[in-house]
Design an enzyme around this catalytic site. Structure first.
Site, short mmCIF file in Angstrom:
data_model
loop_
_atom_site.label_atom_id
_atom_site.label_comp_id
_atom_site.label_asym_id
_atom_site.label_seq_id
_atom_site.Cartn_x
_atom_site.Cartn_y
_atom_site.Cartn_z
N HIS A 31 -12.60 -8.51 15.30
CA HIS A 31 -13.40 -8.68 16.52
C HIS A 31 -14.57 -7.69 16.51
CE1 HIS A 31 -9.44 -10.00 18.61
NE2 HIS A 31 -10.20 -11.07 18.55
N LYS A 55 -1.63 -18.24 30.06
CA LYS A 55 -1.33 -17.58 28.78
C LYS A 55 -0.46 -16.36 29.00
CE LYS A 55 -4.60 -18.38 25.03
NZ LYS A 55 -5.65 -17.75 24.23
N ARG A 104 -13.23 -17.96 11.29
CA ARG A 104 -12.43 -17.48 10.16
C ARG A 104 -12.20 -18.62 9.18
NH1 ARG A 104 -8.26 -14.89 14.26
NH2 ARG A 104 -9.07 -16.71 15.34
N SER A 143 -5.15 -11.37 16.20
CA SER A 143 -4.36 -10.52 17.08
C SER A 143 -2.87 -10.87 16.98
CB SER A 143 -4.82 -10.66 18.54
OG SER A 143 -6.13 -10.20 18.68
#
Ligand code: ADP
Length: 175
Positions: A31, A55, A104, A143
């Site tokens: 990040h 979430k 990514r 993460s």
């Protein structure tokens, strides 16, 4: 004579404002790499911490914001805010039309493309997404991966700043 590229591009034209959003649960070196690169592309970079009520985050919103603040204090043109709801509504409110996202490996592509098209369409084609390719060394870093490594007490120094790694280990221990 070889010259530093920095000399040529320092005064180049930049966007006025861009926004980088994410959960940052917790912020990783991946990040931070995107933030460092994005901060050079605009006068003002807003880092928006997503707080989606559906979430399940490991860290609370306040903790994620606090870690971001500490980790990003070297950058002068960054503001940290939090949000839930529709990102384009936030963009409208702060009058910022560019979303930065990190890309990514292939796994990100479908998801990120769907998000980008969605935001473009529901903003009446006003909000654009700009993708920054992940640096090679952070291509597979997420993460969720660091949370998993921490659970089994693995080595985190390649992925997290020391302070964040300590916070993560303490959090997992305390669960
Ligand atoms: P989300 O909950 O949307 O997945 P994240 O906090 O995981 O939010 O990520 C926010 C943004 O940062 C996304 O665009 C994601 O692709 C990008 N990102 C996450 N990890 C990396 C990394 N290692 N390298 C580059 N970009 C990354």
């Amino acid at each position: 004579m070889e010259r530093d590229f920095d000399l040529y591009f320092k005064r180049g034209i930049k966007m006025k404002c861009a926004l980088y959003s994410g959960s940052f649960d917790p912020i990783t070196k991946g990040h931070k790499d995107i933030i460092r690169r994005a901060s050079k592309m605009c006068d003002r970079l807003i880092v928006a911490v997503l707080n989606n009520s559906s979430k399940n985050y490991l860290f609370s919103l306040e903790e994620r914001e606090e870690m971001l603040k500490k980790s990003l204090k070297e950058f002068k043109n960054i503001e940290i805010i939090s949000f839930d709801g529709l990102l384009v509504e936030l963009m409208k409110k702060i009058e910022c039309r560019y979303i930065i996202r990190g890309l990514r490996a292939v796994a990100d592509y479908e998801y990120e493309l769907a998000l980008a098209y969605g935001n473009y369409e529901i903003s009446d084609e006003q909000v654009e997404t700009i993708f920054i390719p992940a640096s090679k060394k952070y291509l597979y870093l997420s993460s969720s991966m660091v949370r998993e490594i921490a659970k089994y007490e693995g080595k985190l120094s390649n992925y997290l700043e020391d302070y964040i790694a300590d916070r993560l280990k303490a959090k997992i221990k305390g669960r």
